[in-house]
Design an enzyme around this catalytic site. Structure first.
Site, PDB file in Angstrom:
ATOM      1  N   TYR A 142       0.856  -1.188   0.000  1.00 31.47           N
ATOM      2  CA  TYR A 142       0.000   0.000   0.000  1.00 31.47           C
ATOM      3  C   TYR A 142       0.884   1.226   0.000  1.00 31.47           C
ATOM      4  O   TYR A 142       1.838   1.320   0.782  1.00 31.47           O
ATOM      5  CB  TYR A 142      -0.883  -0.003   1.255  1.00 31.47           C
ATOM      6  CG  TYR A 142      -1.778   1.205   1.389  1.00 31.47           C
ATOM      7  CD1 TYR A 142      -2.849   1.408   0.516  1.00 31.47           C
ATOM      8  CD2 TYR A 142      -1.562   2.148   2.394  1.00 31.47           C
ATOM      9  CE1 TYR A 142      -3.675   2.517   0.650  1.00 31.47           C
ATOM     10  CE2 TYR A 142      -2.392   3.257   2.532  1.00 31.47           C
ATOM     11  CZ  TYR A 142      -3.441   3.434   1.661  1.00 31.47           C
ATOM     12  OH  TYR A 142      -4.266   4.522   1.799  1.00 31.47           O
ATOM     13  N   ASP A 237       9.337   2.897  -0.234  1.00 28.39           N
ATOM     14  CA  ASP A 237       8.286   3.548   0.529  1.00 28.39           C
ATOM     15  C   ASP A 237       8.499   3.175   1.998  1.00 28.39           C
ATOM     16  O   ASP A 237       8.116   2.088   2.443  1.00 28.39           O
ATOM     17  CB  ASP A 237       6.910   3.101   0.031  1.00 28.39           C
ATOM     18  CG  ASP A 237       5.779   3.774   0.798  1.00 28.39           C
ATOM     19  OD1 ASP A 237       6.077   4.505   1.771  1.00 28.39           O
ATOM     20  OD2 ASP A 237       4.605   3.567   0.434  1.00 28.39           O
ATOM     21  N   LYS A 265       4.151   9.070   8.786  1.00 30.13           N
ATOM     22  CA  LYS A 265       3.965   8.510  10.128  1.00 30.13           C
ATOM     23  C   LYS A 265       4.961   9.076  11.161  1.00 30.13           C
ATOM     24  O   LYS A 265       4.763  10.186  11.609  1.00 30.13           O
ATOM     25  CB  LYS A 265       3.949   6.985  10.053  1.00 30.13           C
ATOM     26  CG  LYS A 265       2.778   6.537   9.150  1.00 30.13           C
ATOM     27  CD  LYS A 265       2.486   5.073   9.083  1.00 30.13           C
ATOM     28  CE  LYS A 265       1.153   4.847   8.371  1.00 30.13           C
ATOM     29  NZ  LYS A 265       1.207   4.131   7.127  1.00 30.13           N
TER      30      LYS A 265
HETATM   31  C1  LIG Z   1       0.467   4.647   5.775  1.00 29.73           C
HETATM   32  C2  LIG Z   1       1.196   4.404   4.518  1.00 29.73           C
HETATM   33  C3  LIG Z   1       1.063   5.245   3.398  1.00 29.73           C
HETATM   34  C4  LIG Z   1       0.063   6.349   3.344  1.00 29.73           C
HETATM   35  O1  LIG Z   1       0.298   7.360   4.258  1.00 29.73           O
HETATM   36  P1  LIG Z   1      -0.917   8.352   4.662  1.00 29.73           P
HETATM   37  O2  LIG Z   1      -0.271   9.324   5.592  1.00 29.73           O
HETATM   38  O3  LIG Z   1      -1.960   7.485   5.291  1.00 29.73           O
HETATM   39  O4  LIG Z   1      -1.396   8.975   3.417  1.00 29.73           O
HETATM   40  C5  LIG Z   1       1.880   5.023   2.312  1.00 29.73           C
HETATM   41  N1  LIG Z   1       2.773   4.021   2.308  1.00 29.73           N
HETATM   42  C6  LIG Z   1       2.907   3.178   3.350  1.00 29.73           C
HETATM   43  C7  LIG Z   1       3.927   2.095   3.278  1.00 29.73           C
HETATM   44  C8  LIG Z   1       2.121   3.330   4.472  1.00 29.73           C
HETATM   45  O5  LIG Z   1       2.237   2.466   5.486  1.00 29.73           O
END
Ligand SMILES: *Cc1c(COP(=O)(O)O)cnc(C)c1O
Length: 427
Positions: A142, A237, A265
């Site tokens: 994701y 990511d 995060k």
């Molecule tokens: C949480 C997450 C996102 C998205 O971040 P948001 O602040 O919710 O938009 C993208 N990539 C990874 C790996 C994530 O865990």
């Protein structure tokens, strides 16, 4: 009716599903979501004054526990100076410098307001830089909810069974090639055919949105080699893994240098922040230095920057916490496996630093999406509700990672294992 149930009923009048992010609605585990009013250290307190040991940590940021005072103090001090100016402030540079110091692959970075913005902007940059349209991602990873990345996605998209969302034009989705996580041969075959059309590979270096799946030996190095061979951009990511699996993220833990990194995060200390950065040569293509457009009214706002700086400063002053987090994650997952075994419940687990995953399956290991989705989600839902009764707050989906915090004590973990032993007997 509990106060949480009353509040959920009220929320549903004007908020779709009563929530502002879908997994929060508890649809896959059943029951009504808990409304919280306060967090402190390892604990959350709900609107009915129940206390929970929390393993969500606001989905990652609360690695030092809730209401961590140095972060709260930094935000309070910033607050008194005004909320934001839409103009440069010194703290943006201080946070950028800190990130570059912690993650040497990042030579320049741009602040945004969420992980979604970070990944969306990073792939635009990779496309602009290479002049190519296609991107490679992995099934179950994701990367936020932007159009190009919401194809066979994990997290809430997977929990709710809509990995391919309506509203994403087919003409855009066709540029997203989705391959199997941990299958490097498939990546090599794909690049052998159309490698010169592929702008980038984007990958969660530890997959944390289809439960918690570790990279197989050689997988990340293989991606690095293939991107080098075909002049494609390798994007890690690290929105979840950054400052969580190790201070320097998965790239430090596995010793692989991506071209671009996306962060979120933890970098915001609990406030909304994202960032993307990497090689100077690539980052210089971003406006105003270059033609790839990207902007944000509230990007780099002082409140978030101060929270993030206080958080990263605290983390870099205590590098020993990562080993401790790993030890705690190991103790918890091994304890859960042992009591599950004793109760005749098939369970396997993973962990790395402050991330862990438990899978209701008789498979001995889980390494990809199809294995993750073949686990017993009904059983997870029963387990979830049982643990909630026992005052343990886990992520309300079988496809989310567990988050360990520095504030979580050995006693908390032992209580969690004891609770699980009780719940497993009812499954
Ligand atoms: C949480 C997450 C996102 C998205 O971040 P948001 O602040 O919710 O938009 C993208 N990539 C990874 C790996 C994530 O865990």
């Amino acid at each position: 009716m509990s106060r949480s149930e009353q509040l959920f009923a009220a929320a549903q009048v004007h908020i779709p599903g009563g929530v502002n992010s879908p997994v929060r609605a508890f649809q896959s585990v059943g029951g009504s979501p808990i409304f919280f009013k306060r967090g402190e250290g390892a604990y959350l307190y709900d609107e009915d004054d129940q206390r929970y040991i929390d393993y969500v940590g606001s989905w990652g940021p609360m690695i030092l526990g809730h209401a961590y005072q140095p972060v709260i103090e930094a935000v309070k001090a910033s607050l008194d100076m005004g909320l934001g100016f839409g103009a440069p402030t010194e703290v943006e540079t201080l946070l950028a410098d800190k990130v570059c110091e912690i993650m040497p692959s990042i030579e320049m970075l741009r602040m945004v307001n969420s992980g979604t913005e970070a990944t969306m902007s990073a792939i635009r940059l990779a496309r602009g830089y290479t002049g190519r349209d296609k991107i490679v991602k992995f099934e179950g990873c994701y990367h936020g909810h932007s159009d190009s990345l919401l194809v066979k996605a994990g997290s809430g998209a997977l929990t709710l069974g809509v990995p391919n969302s309506p509203g994403v034009p087919a003409s855009l989705a066709e540029h997203t090639i989705t391959l199997d996580y941990n299958n490097i041969d498939l990546v090599a075959e794909t690049f052998a055919k159309i490698g010169n059309q592929i702008a980038c590979i984007i990958v969660e270096p530890v997959a944390g949105n289809m439960n918690c799946i570790l990279p197989a030996a050689g997988f990340l190095q293989g991606l690095r080699d293939i991107c080098d061979q075909y002049d494609s951009v390798l994007i890690f990511d690290e929105v979840m893994t950054g400052f969580r699996v190790a201070l320097g993220g998965a790239q430090a833990e596995f010793g692989i240098k991506p071209d671009l990194t996306t962060l979120g995060k933890i970098i915001g200390g609990g406030l909304p922040v994202g960032a993307f950065g990497g090689k100077k040569e690539i980052m210089q293509h971003i406006a105003p230095l270059g033609p790839v457009y990207q902007a944000g009214t509230l990007s780099g706002n002082p409140l978030s920057m101060h929270a993030g700086l206080a958080m990263l400063t605290a983390l870099s002053e205590k590098p020993e916490i990562y080993q401790q987090l790993g030890a705690k994650s190991k103790f918890l997952t091994q304890g859960l496996e042992a009591v599950a075994y004793a109760a005749g419940v098939d369970l396997t687990s993973t962990f790395i630093g402050g991330m862990f995953g438990i899978f209701f399956t008789d498979q001995t290991s889980v390494t990809c999406f199809s294995q993750a989705t073949s686990c017993d989600t009904e059983r997870f839902a029963r387990f979830y509700r049982g643990m909630l009764q026992e005052g343990i707050y886990l992520a309300p989906s079988a496809y989310e990672t567990g988050f360990m915090s520095v504030a979580t004590s050995q006693t908390n973990i032992e209580e969690t294992i004891t609770a699980a032993a009780k719940v497993f007997k009812t499954l």
